[in-house]
Design an enzyme around this catalytic site. Structure first.
Site, PDB file in Angstrom:
ATOM      1  N   LEU A  33       0.819  -1.222   0.000  1.00 23.69           N
ATOM      2  CA  LEU A  33       0.000   0.000   0.000  1.00 23.69           C
ATOM      3  C   LEU A  33       0.852   1.272   0.000  1.00 23.69           C
ATOM      4  CD1 LEU A  33      -2.858  -1.090   2.483  1.00 23.69           C
ATOM      5  CD2 LEU A  33      -2.776  -1.353  -0.006  1.00 23.69           C
ATOM      6  N   SER A 124       7.596  -1.737 -19.598  1.00 26.00           N
ATOM      7  CA  SER A 124       7.095  -0.437 -20.042  1.00 26.00           C
ATOM      8  C   SER A 124       7.697  -0.059 -21.385  1.00 26.00           C
ATOM      9  CB  SER A 124       7.498   0.611 -19.007  1.00 26.00           C
ATOM     10  OG  SER A 124       7.261   1.901 -19.500  1.00 26.00           O
ATOM     11  N   TYR A 148      14.245   4.783 -13.656  1.00 20.73           N
ATOM     12  CA  TYR A 148      13.035   3.956 -13.700  1.00 20.73           C
ATOM     13  C   TYR A 148      13.084   3.007 -14.894  1.00 20.73           C
ATOM     14  CZ  TYR A 148       8.216   2.720 -14.875  1.00 20.73           C
ATOM     15  OH  TYR A 148       7.082   2.028 -15.230  1.00 20.73           O
ATOM     16  N   LYS A 152      13.367  -1.346 -15.362  1.00 16.27           N
ATOM     17  CA  LYS A 152      12.542  -2.230 -16.214  1.00 16.27           C
ATOM     18  C   LYS A 152      13.454  -3.062 -17.126  1.00 16.27           C
ATOM     19  CE  LYS A 152       8.532  -0.969 -14.688  1.00 16.27           C
ATOM     20  NZ  LYS A 152       7.885  -1.861 -13.729  1.00 16.27           N
TER      21      LYS A 152
HETATM   22  P1  NAD Z   1       0.560   1.744  -8.928  1.00 18.54           P
HETATM   23  O1  NAD Z   1       1.536   2.528  -8.130  1.00 18.54           O
HETATM   24  O2  NAD Z   1      -0.848   2.199  -8.947  1.00 18.54           O
HETATM   25  O3  NAD Z   1       0.595   0.203  -8.484  1.00 18.54           O
HETATM   26  C1  NAD Z   1       1.748  -0.422  -7.996  1.00 18.54           C
HETATM   27  C2  NAD Z   1       1.360  -1.113  -6.697  1.00 18.54           C
HETATM   28  O4  NAD Z   1       2.497  -1.800  -6.189  1.00 18.54           O
HETATM   29  C3  NAD Z   1       0.919  -0.123  -5.620  1.00 18.54           C
HETATM   30  O5  NAD Z   1      -0.309  -0.566  -5.065  1.00 18.54           O
HETATM   31  C4  NAD Z   1       2.047  -0.163  -4.590  1.00 18.54           C
HETATM   32  O6  NAD Z   1       1.547   0.042  -3.278  1.00 18.54           O
HETATM   33  C5  NAD Z   1       2.598  -1.555  -4.793  1.00 18.54           C
HETATM   34  N1  NAD Z   1       4.009  -1.751  -4.467  1.00 18.54           N
HETATM   35  C6  NAD Z   1       5.088  -1.049  -4.897  1.00 18.54           C
HETATM   36  N2  NAD Z   1       6.218  -1.568  -4.401  1.00 18.54           N
HETATM   37  C7  NAD Z   1       5.864  -2.627  -3.637  1.00 18.54           C
HETATM   38  C8  NAD Z   1       6.570  -3.576  -2.867  1.00 18.54           C
HETATM   39  N3  NAD Z   1       7.904  -3.532  -2.767  1.00 18.54           N
HETATM   40  N4  NAD Z   1       5.872  -4.531  -2.223  1.00 18.54           N
HETATM   41  C9  NAD Z   1       4.528  -4.588  -2.303  1.00 18.54           C
HETATM   42  N5  NAD Z   1       3.800  -3.726  -3.010  1.00 18.54           N
HETATM   43  C10 NAD Z   1       4.461  -2.746  -3.679  1.00 18.54           C
HETATM   44  O7  NAD Z   1       1.141   1.674 -10.406  1.00 18.54           O
HETATM   45  P2  NAD Z   1       0.472   1.118 -11.737  1.00 18.54           P
HETATM   46  O8  NAD Z   1       0.238   2.273 -12.647  1.00 18.54           O
HETATM   47  O9  NAD Z   1      -0.641   0.208 -11.409  1.00 18.54           O
HETATM   48  O10 NAD Z   1       1.708   0.306 -12.321  1.00 18.54           O
HETATM   49  C11 NAD Z   1       1.883  -1.074 -12.079  1.00 18.54           C
HETATM   50  C12 NAD Z   1       3.183  -1.508 -12.722  1.00 18.54           C
HETATM   51  O11 NAD Z   1       3.131  -1.203 -14.114  1.00 18.54           O
HETATM   52  C13 NAD Z   1       4.426  -0.807 -12.173  1.00 18.54           C
HETATM   53  O12 NAD Z   1       5.472  -1.742 -12.116  1.00 18.54           O
HETATM   54  C14 NAD Z   1       4.731   0.242 -13.220  1.00 18.54           C
HETATM   55  O13 NAD Z   1       6.097   0.548 -13.265  1.00 18.54           O
HETATM   56  C15 NAD Z   1       4.278  -0.455 -14.489  1.00 18.54           C
HETATM   57  N6  NAD Z   1       3.903   0.483 -15.559  1.00 18.54           N
HETATM   58  C16 NAD Z   1       2.965   1.446 -15.309  1.00 18.54           C
HETATM   59  C17 NAD Z   1       2.646   2.347 -16.316  1.00 18.54           C
HETATM   60  C18 NAD Z   1       1.643   3.454 -16.071  1.00 18.54           C
HETATM   61  O14 NAD Z   1       1.622   4.410 -16.851  1.00 18.54           O
HETATM   62  N7  NAD Z   1       0.788   3.378 -15.075  1.00 18.54           N
HETATM   63  C19 NAD Z   1       3.264   2.257 -17.580  1.00 18.54           C
HETATM   64  C20 NAD Z   1       4.196   1.245 -17.795  1.00 18.54           C
HETATM   65  C21 NAD Z   1       4.514   0.354 -16.764  1.00 18.54           C
END
Ligand code: NAD
Ligand code: UDP
Length: 337
Positions: A33, A124, A148, A152
């Site tokens: 969270l 990503s 970042y 990835k």
């Molecule tokens: P988000 O921050 O809404 O979700 C990530 C979740 O992971 C969060 O709920 C956070 O609390 C949890 N988290 C982070 N580190 C943690 C850990 N060490 N242990 C347990 N929980 C942990 O982000 P999102 O937009 O849902 O992205 C999800 C994934 O997709 C990420 O890895 C992000 O890098 C990747 N991504 C996102 C996008 C975007 O534009 N949203 C684009 C490309 C890649």
């Protein structure tokens, strides 16, 4: 299937869990969270009528994760637990490398110990960085421009090495383009705890009056109106892409390593998005043109043909629908708590 969704309380994770539960899969979410809220679990239950398992823990907590893997016999892991703010990653590379790399190491180590055959990893389009070649296909080289993106890329290389050494494990890295939109119920969506960095949440917060005006980062790019062009994809389409990848992994246990784009194949500019959103919400979106944001590329959109060919998946929702669902979510997001 019994699926571990690491980071499942977040934006993309919560939509993916909704799709998994709706299809009858068993889900356990592990999330610390750090960028999400626990009420998301209730909202997922309200949408699907099913409650996912939930463990509040850091994925890097090996002891706790060992207990989780021992308790549930997982068929697959979806790993979305990552920190994702590019600017912050430049300021805090140690935090980003530790979180985004250690989490994968711990998961893969336990997958090997408990014989979990496949991992779907959130990669990503940022791994492509600056490229003149659009649409971008998966053969393009890595050109990361920030910590970042490097996390990835390193995760991808690590997973490639793991599957080479451990043929019982397969890994699919999904290279997301720009997810926007929200679940049509208005109950889950992108919920930045701070001032948004990404375009769509910024626009919705201007529209609702939380923020005064949008800054458009540059209008002198070589694009049709001078503003940056991206491949915006509805988060529900993206979520469904995970299910398609899971199915592919289950049917092809020898697949080894795969990197696959999840995008629509269409590019829209910042101004295209502003105008479409404005039509949908019936308000003008005040904006000013400011300097380019360092590290931004002019144009990025996917060649999505590999996902279609391998998974039989393609995005369905158009830009108007993405804007409608983002706007509904912005209007509803504080009401269900
Ligand atoms: P988000 O921050 O809404 O979700 C990530 C979740 O992971 C969060 O709920 C956070 O609390 C949890 N988290 C982070 N580190 C943690 C850990 N060490 N242990 C347990 N929980 C942990 O982000 P999102 O937009 O849902 O992205 C999800 C994934 O997709 C990420 O890895 C992000 O890098 C990747 N991504 C996102 C996008 C975007 O534009 N949203 C684009 C490309 C890649
Ligand atoms: N952008 C903008 N103003 C903002 C946020 C983003 O003009 O407040 C532009 C950004 O320059 C890029 C596009 O919107 O051209 C998408 O940016 P975002 O941060 O949402 O995603 P990115 O493609 O950088 O991952």
């Amino acid at each position: 299937m019994n699926i571990l969704v690491a980071g499942g309380a977040g934006y993309i994770g919560s939509h993916t869990v909704v799709e998994l539960l709706s299809r009858g899969e068993q889900v356990v979410i592990v999330d610390n969270l750090s960028n999400s809220r626990e009420h998301v679990i209730d909202r997922i239950e309200r949408i699907t009528g099913k409650r996912p398992g939930f463990v509040k823990a850091d994925v890097r907590d090996t002891g706790k994760m060992n207990e989780v893997f021992a308790q549930y016999k997982f068929d697959a892991v979806i790993h979305l637990a990552g920190l994702k703010v590019v600017g912050e990653s430049v300021e805090k590379p140690i935090v980003y490398y530790r979180n985004n790399l250690e989490s994968t190491w711990v998961l893969v180590d336990l997958m090997s110990k408990y014989k979990v055959p496949s991992i779907i990893f959130s990669s990503s389009a940022t791994v492509y960085g600056e490229t003149d070649q659009v649409p971008i296909n998966e053969n393009a080289e890595y050109h990361c421009t920030n910590p970042y993106g490097n996390t990835k890329m390193i995760n991808e290389i690590f997973l490639k090495d793991v599957v080479t050494a451990c043929p019982d494990i397969s890994a699919i890295c999904l290279r997301y383009f720009n997810p926007i939109g929200a679940h049509e119920s208005g109950q889950i969506g992108e919920d930045p705890l701070d001032i948004p960095n990404n375009l769509m949440p910024y626009i919705t917060q201007v529209a609702i009056g939380k923020l005064e005006r949008l800054s458009i980062f540059g209008d002198d790019y070589p694009t049709h109106d001078g503003t940056g062009v991206r491949d915006y994809i509805h988060v529900v389409d993206l979520a469904k892409g995970h299910l398609a990848a899971l199915d592919y992994a289950e049917q092809n246990p020898d697949l080894g390593f795969l990197a696959v784009n999840l995008g629509t194949g269409k590019g829209y500019s910042v101004l295209d998005l502003v105008h479409t959103f404005s039509e949908v919400c019936g308000k003008s979106i005040p904006y000013q043109i400011t300097a380019r944001r360092p590290g931004d590329v002019a144009t990025s959109y996917a060649d999505p043909s590999k996902a279609k060919e391998l998974f039989g998946w393609e995005a369905e929702f158009d830009l108007k629908r993405m804007c409608e669902d983002s706007w509904r979510w912005q209007k509803c997001c504080d009401k269900f708590i």
